[in-house]
Motif scaffolding. Structure first.
Motif, short mmCIF file in Angstrom:
data_model
loop_
_atom_site.label_atom_id
_atom_site.label_comp_id
_atom_site.label_asym_id
_atom_site.label_seq_id
_atom_site.Cartn_x
_atom_site.Cartn_y
_atom_site.Cartn_z
N ALA A 173 -30.89 -21.41 6.57
CA ALA A 173 -30.45 -22.34 5.70
C ALA A 173 -30.88 -22.68 4.90
N ARG A 174 -32.21 -22.89 4.64
CA ARG A 174 -32.62 -23.27 3.67
C ARG A 174 -34.02 -21.93 2.94
N ALA A 175 -33.71 -21.25 3.24
CA ALA A 175 -34.28 -20.11 2.35
C ALA A 175 -33.16 -19.50 1.74
N ALA A 176 -31.79 -19.15 1.84
CA ALA A 176 -30.69 -18.63 1.93
C ALA A 176 -30.46 -19.29 0.15
N GLY A 177 -30.45 -20.17 -0.40
CA GLY A 177 -30.56 -21.75 -1.07
C GLY A 177 -31.20 -21.45 -1.97
N GLU A 178 -33.09 -21.07 -1.43
CA GLU A 178 -33.92 -21.57 -2.68
C GLU A 178 -33.88 -20.71 -4.06
N VAL A 179 -34.73 -21.13 -5.05
CA VAL A 179 -34.60 -20.02 -6.55
C VAL A 179 -35.63 -20.82 -6.77
N ALA A 180 -35.92 -21.91 -7.64
CA ALA A 180 -37.60 -21.76 -7.89
C ALA A 180 -38.22 -20.81 -7.61
N PRO A 181 -38.43 -20.92 -6.24
CA PRO A 181 -39.71 -20.11 -6.14
C PRO A 181 -39.75 -18.84 -6.62
N LEU A 182 -38.47 -18.05 -6.27
CA LEU A 182 -38.09 -17.00 -6.20
C LEU A 182 -38.16 -16.10 -8.11
N LEU B 142 -42.37 -20.91 3.53
CA LEU B 142 -41.93 -22.84 3.06
C LEU B 142 -40.91 -22.97 4.19
N THR B 143 -40.39 -22.19 4.66
CA THR B 143 -39.91 -22.39 6.49
C THR B 143 -40.22 -22.05 7.75
N VAL B 144 -42.03 -21.62 7.52
CA VAL B 144 -42.74 -22.07 8.61
C VAL B 144 -42.96 -22.99 9.36
N PRO B 145 -42.44 -24.36 9.14
CA PRO B 145 -42.72 -25.66 9.26
C PRO B 145 -41.33 -25.84 10.21
N VAL B 146 -40.18 -26.17 9.93
CA VAL B 146 -39.08 -25.74 10.44
C VAL B 146 -39.55 -25.06 11.87
N VAL B 147 -39.74 -23.96 12.19
CA VAL B 147 -39.85 -23.00 13.00
C VAL B 147 -40.43 -23.51 14.44
N VAL C 167 -22.97 -18.76 5.27
CA VAL C 167 -22.22 -19.38 6.30
C VAL C 167 -22.47 -18.03 7.67
N ALA C 168 -22.46 -17.04 7.17
CA ALA C 168 -22.14 -16.10 7.73
C ALA C 168 -23.04 -15.45 8.42
N LEU C 169 -23.99 -15.86 8.17
CA LEU C 169 -25.62 -15.26 8.06
C LEU C 169 -26.58 -16.64 9.35
N ASN C 170 -25.42 -18.33 9.41
CA ASN C 170 -26.20 -18.44 9.96
C ASN C 170 -25.03 -19.01 11.51
N LEU C 171 -23.14 -17.90 11.14
CA LEU C 171 -22.94 -18.27 12.24
C LEU C 171 -23.49 -16.69 13.24
N THR C 172 -24.22 -15.65 12.80
CA THR C 172 -25.12 -15.04 13.39
C THR C 172 -25.67 -14.89 14.68
N ALA C 173 -26.92 -15.98 13.75
CA ALA C 173 -27.61 -16.79 14.84
C ALA C 173 -27.52 -17.40 15.10
N ILE C 174 -26.57 -18.53 14.98
CA ILE C 174 -26.27 -19.37 16.39
C ILE C 174 -25.32 -18.82 17.14
#
Length: 556
Positions: free
Chosen positions: A462-471, A406-411, A534-541
């Protein structure tokens, strides 16, 4: 004047101010939303005072009530009249205040919330002797502590019961920890090894290698494990007998005496006697319990640690999977592919993939990853477990792969942008010094493009952590009996189902049998999900910023 205004407009300054105003308004709305979530969620853990009320029923009878005020609202008398409630006693009032009282004691009354109109209240007090119990089932209990008993015999009466209760509750908590260790770690490990022996014997049968010597060796190991299991089971039974030893008698609203085993009590407190600092300590311990314990009562009580663990582990695994695929695709499109109609068509397809609804990825993941790929893996690698599936059922691996897809196009897009910013002279200089194209790419180009890769990973997380429908289709469940990570080899169990904060919010908010009790937990879990993202994003940032600092010459 009009000329000056026209010059001001042409200068572009109005658009700068409009953009600043839009950004400011967006920040205010985001912070306001987070503040609303925090107030409604975190306020749930602050100990509210318990009240003892007497109120008049519509038929004129007087009822006794013990509970805490959960919410208040003003409602018009006309609305009450339309609902069929008698309002003659309210006089000329246009609107009145009413309270949502959490009365607990659901096992006695069947309800643990009720609305009480303020004019119907005859008296209201806050006795210091009122006790609130958090139970393992049936929600909270409110009442007066009468006595403490050990194996049915009276130990402490009403005056000394509270002092006697606390050390006995501490003893119960210690025993409960030992039971949890025995059940999950010791006995769980033996059960896991017994299952592995069963699968080992089945594999020998399938391979026609079930010789008497091999079967005898398996039986010998099985008997040794069963002996350990019996010994641990005796210890567990003894712990359970110790756990059920003590009980208390509580006087509920209406004067009914109720016997409650201490094994069913998580903790007890007297909120009407607590000062500010005592409440603060209780509040912090409640927050810690919320983030560190397992859920109870259809996820409306207890903590959400398995959901936090599952969310973080899935996102980290997704990032490990999506990064190499996205980077390799971007490198091929930018560095190796011939820039023609086919390459442009591939880029258009990649950009369009980012707009596909996430549920479509879930259906694809269920059909391809779970049924096709997982089913074939079971046939090749785990035939001894069939017909019970191992990887041919939704689990952590397939959920991570689905979100990676789902997120590979972003990368891909972010990495391509980073590669395009690297000056051609750097590549030519490396080649001129004798490096091959692959060496130039690996040692020079990719390290300089790594900040852009991290930007893609940040957006993907940021997108994957909030997804619910596919999971919901490929691995997430309401309650997972075991974490995907434990002490049993191979330690990381990618085939297991897991809990997720996003699905937990959906389940508690829309599938809960007790809506009023679940509402504050929805807010608290939503806030925690935001904090985890936010914690995951701050780590990556932070990683991206270090890479940018290292390759600062790129911007020069």
């Amino acid at each position: 004047m009009s000329k000056d205004f026209g010059s001001w407009v042409k200068s572009g300054k109005p658009w700068i101010w409009l953009n600043a105003a839009a950004v400011s308004a967006s920040l205010i709305m985001v912070l306001g939303l987070l503040g609303l979530i925090a107030v409604n969620g975190l306020g749930h853990f602050w100990p509210s005072p318990l009240q003892e009320m007497q109120y008049r029923m519509p038929d004129g009878s007087v009822q006794h009530l013990i509970g805490e005020i959960s919410d208040t609202e003003r409602i018009t008398v006309e609305r009450l009249r339309e609902a069929g409630e008698p309002v003659e006693s309210y006089g000329d009032a246009v609107d009145i205040e009413r309270y949502l009282i959490k009365t607990g004691n659901r096992d006695i009354s069947g309800l643990d919330f009720r609305w009480i109109n303020e004019p119907s209240i005859i008296s209201r007090e806050t006795p210091k002797e009122l006790v609130e119990l958090e139970r393992t089932e049936w929600g909270n209990f409110y009442g007066f502590l009468q006595d403490v008993r050990e194996e049915g015999k009276l130990v402490a009466g009403k005056d000394a019961a509270w002092l006697e209760l606390q050390p006995r509750l501490e003893r119960v908590r210690d025993i409960r920890k030992l039971i949890r260790k025995l059940e999950r770690k010791d006995i769980g490990a033996i059960n896991y090894r017994l299952e592995q022996l069963r699968l080992e014997r089945r594999r020998l049968e399938l391979d026609d290698e079930d010789t008497p010597e091999a079967i005898a060796d398996i039986e010998r190991r099985k008997q040794s494990l069963q002996a350990e299991f019996s010994e641990l089971q005796e210890k567990l039974d003894a712990r359970y007998r110790e756990l059920r030893r003590d009980s208390i008698t509580m006087l509920a609203m209406g004067g009914e005496a109720v016997n409650i085993p201490l094994a069913n009590i998580v903790r007890a407190w007297q909120p009407n006697t607590m000062g500010f600092w005592h409440k603060t300590g209780f509040y912090l311990s409640s927050l810690w319990a919320f983030v560190s314990e397992d859920p109870r009562e259809a996820n409306t009580e207890g903590g959400i640690f398995p959901a936090i663990f599952g969310t973080v582990m899935m996102v980290m695994l997704m990032a490990l999977l999506v990064t190499p695929f996205g980077v390799i695709a971007a490198v091929y499109l930018r560095e190796y592919a011939t820039q023609g109609p086919l390459t442009r068509l591939i880029r258009i397809a990649v950009n369009n993939l980012a707009g596909v609804p996430s549920i479509v990825y879930g259906v694809f993941g269920l059909g391809f990853f779970v049924y096709v790929l997982g089913g074939n893996i079971d046939q090749l690698l785990f035939p001894e477990a069939l017909p019970a599936p191992t990887f041919g059922t939704p689990g952590l691996m397939w959920a991570s792969l689905t979100l990676a897809l789902l997120t590979v196009p972003v990368v891909i897009v972010a990495t391509e942008e980073g590669l395009s910013r690297i000056p051609r002279s750097i590549r030519e200089g490396s080649l001129a010094l004798g490096a091959t194209k692959a060496e130039t790419l690996w040692r020079t180009v990719l390290p300089m493009a790594s900040p852009a890769m991290m930007t893609g990973v940040i957006l993907a997380v940021a997108r994957a952590a909030g997804e619910v429908a596919p999971l919901m289709l490929v691995g997430v469940v309401k309650l997972a009996p075991a974490l995907p990570l434990d002490g049993n080899a191979p330690f990381i169990h990618l085939d297991r189902k897991f809990m997720h904060l996003g699905f937990h919010i959906y389940d508690v908010g829309f599938q809960s049998p007790n809506v009023e009790a679940a509402r504050p937990l929805v807010y608290a879990t939503a806030l925690l999900l935001v904090l985890v993202i936010v914690a995951l994003n701050l780590t990556a940032i932070s990683i991206r910023n270090r890479l940018r600092e290292r390759y600062r010459t790129l911007d020069q």
